[in-house]
Design a protein around this motif. Structure first.
Motif, mmCIF file in Angstrom:
data_model
loop_
_atom_site.group_PDB
_atom_site.id
_atom_site.type_symbol
_atom_site.label_atom_id
_atom_site.label_comp_id
_atom_site.label_asym_id
_atom_site.label_seq_id
_atom_site.Cartn_x
_atom_site.Cartn_y
_atom_site.Cartn_z
ATOM 1 N N ALA A 1 121.520 96.148 90.098
ATOM 2 C CA ALA A 1 122.670 96.355 90.981
ATOM 3 C C ALA A 1 123.409 95.045 91.221
ATOM 4 C CB ALA A 1 122.199 96.953 92.307
ATOM 5 N N ALA A 2 122.650 93.950 91.409
ATOM 6 C CA ALA A 2 123.274 92.654 91.650
ATOM 7 C C ALA A 2 123.987 92.135 90.407
ATOM 8 C CB ALA A 2 122.218 91.647 92.104
ATOM 9 N N SER A 3 123.372 92.326 89.237
ATOM 10 C CA SER A 3 123.950 91.799 87.995
ATOM 11 C C SER A 3 125.177 92.574 87.549
ATOM 12 C CB SER A 3 122.899 91.820 86.882
ATOM 13 O OG SER A 3 121.806 90.992 87.197
ATOM 14 N N LEU A 4 125.140 93.893 87.741
ATOM 15 C CA LEU A 4 126.231 94.740 87.264
ATOM 16 C C LEU A 4 127.261 95.061 88.340
ATOM 17 C CD1 LEU A 4 124.204 97.286 85.077
ATOM 18 C CD2 LEU A 4 125.323 95.153 84.364
ATOM 19 N N GLY A 5 126.918 94.782 89.592
ATOM 20 C CA GLY A 5 127.841 95.108 90.673
ATOM 21 C C GLY A 5 127.926 96.590 90.942
ATOM 22 N N THR A 6 126.812 97.308 90.724
ATOM 23 C CA THR A 6 126.745 98.753 90.945
ATOM 24 C C THR A 6 125.715 99.052 92.024
ATOM 25 O OG1 THR A 6 125.092 98.972 89.185
ATOM 26 C CG2 THR A 6 127.408 99.272 88.572
ATOM 27 N N ALA B 1 116.632 79.964 84.543
ATOM 28 C CA ALA B 1 116.891 79.737 83.115
ATOM 29 C C ALA B 1 117.358 81.028 82.441
ATOM 30 C CB ALA B 1 115.631 79.209 82.439
ATOM 31 N N PHE B 2 116.725 82.147 82.804
ATOM 32 C CA PHE B 2 117.096 83.426 82.198
ATOM 33 C C PHE B 2 118.490 83.853 82.625
ATOM 34 C CE2 PHE B 2 117.208 87.942 81.513
ATOM 35 C CZ PHE B 2 116.484 88.126 80.350
ATOM 36 N N GLY C 1 127.239 87.081 78.406
ATOM 37 C CA GLY C 1 128.217 87.906 79.094
ATOM 38 C C GLY C 1 127.616 89.121 79.768
ATOM 39 N N ALA C 2 126.310 89.019 80.133
ATOM 40 C CA ALA C 2 125.614 90.175 80.696
ATOM 41 C C ALA C 2 125.711 90.257 82.215
ATOM 42 C CB ALA C 2 124.138 90.144 80.290
ATOM 43 N N LEU C 3 126.327 89.266 82.852
ATOM 44 C CA LEU C 3 126.457 89.276 84.309
ATOM 45 C C LEU C 3 127.871 89.698 84.674
ATOM 46 C CD1 LEU C 3 124.602 85.936 85.165
ATOM 47 C CD2 LEU C 3 123.652 88.235 84.876
ATOM 48 N N HIS C 4 127.979 90.762 85.474
ATOM 49 C CA HIS C 4 129.275 91.349 85.786
ATOM 50 C C HIS C 4 129.699 91.148 87.233
ATOM 51 C CE1 HIS C 4 129.343 94.311 82.171
ATOM 52 N NE2 HIS C 4 128.437 93.365 81.952
ATOM 53 N N SER C 5 128.860 90.495 88.027
ATOM 54 C CA SER C 5 129.165 90.400 89.449
ATOM 55 C C SER C 5 128.653 89.072 90.005
ATOM 56 C CB SER C 5 128.507 91.561 90.203
ATOM 57 O OG SER C 5 128.566 91.363 91.606
ATOM 58 N N PRO C 6 129.373 88.495 90.968
ATOM 59 C CA PRO C 6 128.866 87.276 91.625
ATOM 60 C C PRO C 6 127.583 87.526 92.413
ATOM 61 C CG PRO C 6 130.854 88.093 92.720
ATOM 62 C CD PRO C 6 130.718 88.866 91.450
ATOM 63 N N TYR D 1 124.127 98.262 76.357
ATOM 64 C CA TYR D 1 122.675 98.249 76.543
ATOM 65 C C TYR D 1 122.152 96.848 76.827
ATOM 66 C CZ TYR D 1 117.744 99.304 75.814
ATOM 67 O OH TYR D 1 116.383 99.449 75.980
ATOM 68 N N LEU D 2 122.690 95.823 76.175
ATOM 69 C CA LEU D 2 122.228 94.458 76.425
ATOM 70 C C LEU D 2 122.453 94.073 77.884
ATOM 71 C CD1 LEU D 2 122.629 91.360 74.180
ATOM 72 C CD2 LEU D 2 123.198 91.194 76.604
ATOM 73 N N ASP D 3 123.620 94.412 78.423
ATOM 74 C CA ASP D 3 123.925 94.088 79.812
ATOM 75 C C ASP D 3 123.037 94.887 80.768
ATOM 76 O OD1 ASP D 3 125.836 92.832 78.358
ATOM 77 O OD2 ASP D 3 127.560 93.639 79.451
ATOM 78 N N TRP D 4 122.730 96.128 80.356
ATOM 79 C CA TRP D 4 121.910 96.998 81.208
ATOM 80 C C TRP D 4 120.461 96.545 81.229
ATOM 81 C CZ3 TRP D 4 117.743 100.340 80.882
ATOM 82 C CH2 TRP D 4 117.600 101.272 81.922
ATOM 83 N N ILE D 5 119.968 96.090 80.088
ATOM 84 C CA ILE D 5 118.544 95.749 79.989
ATOM 85 C C ILE D 5 118.236 94.347 80.507
ATOM 86 C CG2 ILE D 5 118.537 94.733 77.672
ATOM 87 C CD1 ILE D 5 116.006 96.208 77.068
#
Length: 252
Positions: free
Chosen positions: A213-218, A120-121, A129-134, A54-58
Motif C-alpha cells: 500500500a505504501a509503495s503503490l499508493g493504494t 538498500a532494497f 521504477g517500482a515505487l509509485h508513492s512518497p 507485476y514487478l512493481d506489485w511484487i
C-alpha cells in the motif's frame, strides 16, 4: 555507564562488523535476484496484477519477506549459539544485564540489520521504477514493526531447544510456507478459504499489505490501524514468549 540493552546492541554490532561479508548474499543479493528473475522475468509473462506491472506489485512483497526472513533466520542459530556454544547469554547473566536487556539488545540489532537491508532494497526498487508513492518512505517503519513479530517467537523456540536440527523443521514448515502463501508472489484472494485464513493469521501478510500500500499508493486489504494493531500484537506476544523461554533456559 551505557544502558545495558545498548551495551548488548553494541556487542552484536561489533560481531556483525567482523562477519558482515557472510550476510551480503542473503541480505542484499538474494532479494535483488528475486526481483530481477521473478519480477522482471516471470513478470513478462504475467503482465499486470490488480492493474499494476507485476514487478512493481511484487517488489514490496519481496521487501517485506526479506525483513521477515532476516528476523526469523538470524534468531535461530544466533540465539541458540549464545546459550549452547558461545555462552554469551550466561556471561551476560553474571552482570547487571537482565533478560529484558538481552532481548531488547538483540531486537535492536535486528532492527539495524533489517533497516540497512530494506533501505538498500528500496533504492534498488526505485531504480526499477517500482515505487509509485512518497509513502514508500514509511516502508522501513513497517518492516521495523514486522521484525519483532517474526523474531520474538523464533527466539523463544531457539531458547527452548538444544539440537539445531529442529531449525530445519522451523524453516521448512513455517518460514518457507509463510513466505510462499502470504501474498508475496500472488494475491492471497486466489487461495482457498481455509488457506486464506491461515495467510491472514501470519504477520508477514500484514507487513506485505502495508508495504504494498505504501509503495503503490493504494489502500491495503484491511484498515491500516488493523494491520498495525495485529503486528503490534505479534510483537508483544513474541516478547512475552521469548522472555519466558529465556528464563526457563537460564534456570535449567
Amino acid at each position: 555507564m551505557v544502558q545495558p540493552s545498548l551495551a548488548v546492541l553494541e556487542r552484536h554490532l561489533l560481531l556483525y562488523r567482523r562477519l558482515w561479508k557472510a550476510s551480503v548474499f542473503s541480505f542484499f543479493a538474494l532479494p535483488l535476484l528475486f526481483l530481477v528473475s521473478i519480477g522482471a522475468g516471470v513478470g513478462g509473462y504475467v503482465g499486470e496484477v490488480d492493474g499494476v506491472p507485476y514487478l512493481d506489485w511484487i517488489a514490496p512483497g519481496i521487501l517485506a519477506a526479506t525483513a521477515y526472513q532476516i528476523a526469523a533466520n538470524e534468531s535461530t542459530y544466533g540465539v541458540l549459539s549464545e546459550f549452547e556454544w558461545v555462552g554469551g547469554i550466561h556471561a551476560m547473566r553474571g552482570t547487571r544485564v537482565t533478560i529484558r536487556d538481552m532481548i531488547a539488545g538483540w531486537l535492536l540489532y535486528l532492527l539495524c540489520v533489517v533497516t540497512l537491508s530494506v533501505a538498500a532494497f528500496l533504492a534498488i526498487a526505485w531504480t526499477f521504477g517500482a515505487l509509485h508513492s512518497p509513502w514508500a518512505l514509511t516502508v522501513p517503519l513497517v518492516c521495523a514493526l514486522l521484525t519483532p513479530g517474526a523474531a520474538g517467537p523464533t527466539m523463544a523456540f531457539a531458547a527452548s531447544i538444544r539440537n539445531d536440527g529442529y531449525f530445519e523443521l522451523l524453516i521448512r514448515f513455517v518460514v518457507i510456507p509463510t513466505t510462499l502463501f502470504a501474498g508475496v508472489f500472488f494475491p492471497v484472494g486466489e487461495l482457498p478459504d481455509g488457506f486464506r485464513q491461515l495467510a491472514h493469521a501470519s504477520p508477514l501478510w500484514h507487513g506485505v499489505e502495508l508495504c504494498r500500500a505504501a509503495s503503490l499508493g493504494t489502500p491495503p486489504a484491511w484498515p491500516v490501524a488493523w494491520h498495525i494493531g495485529y503486528l503490534l500484537l505479534w510483537a508483544v506476544a513474541g516478547w512475552i514468549c521469548a522472555e519466558a523461554a529465556f528464563r526457563r533456559r537460564l534456570a535449567s
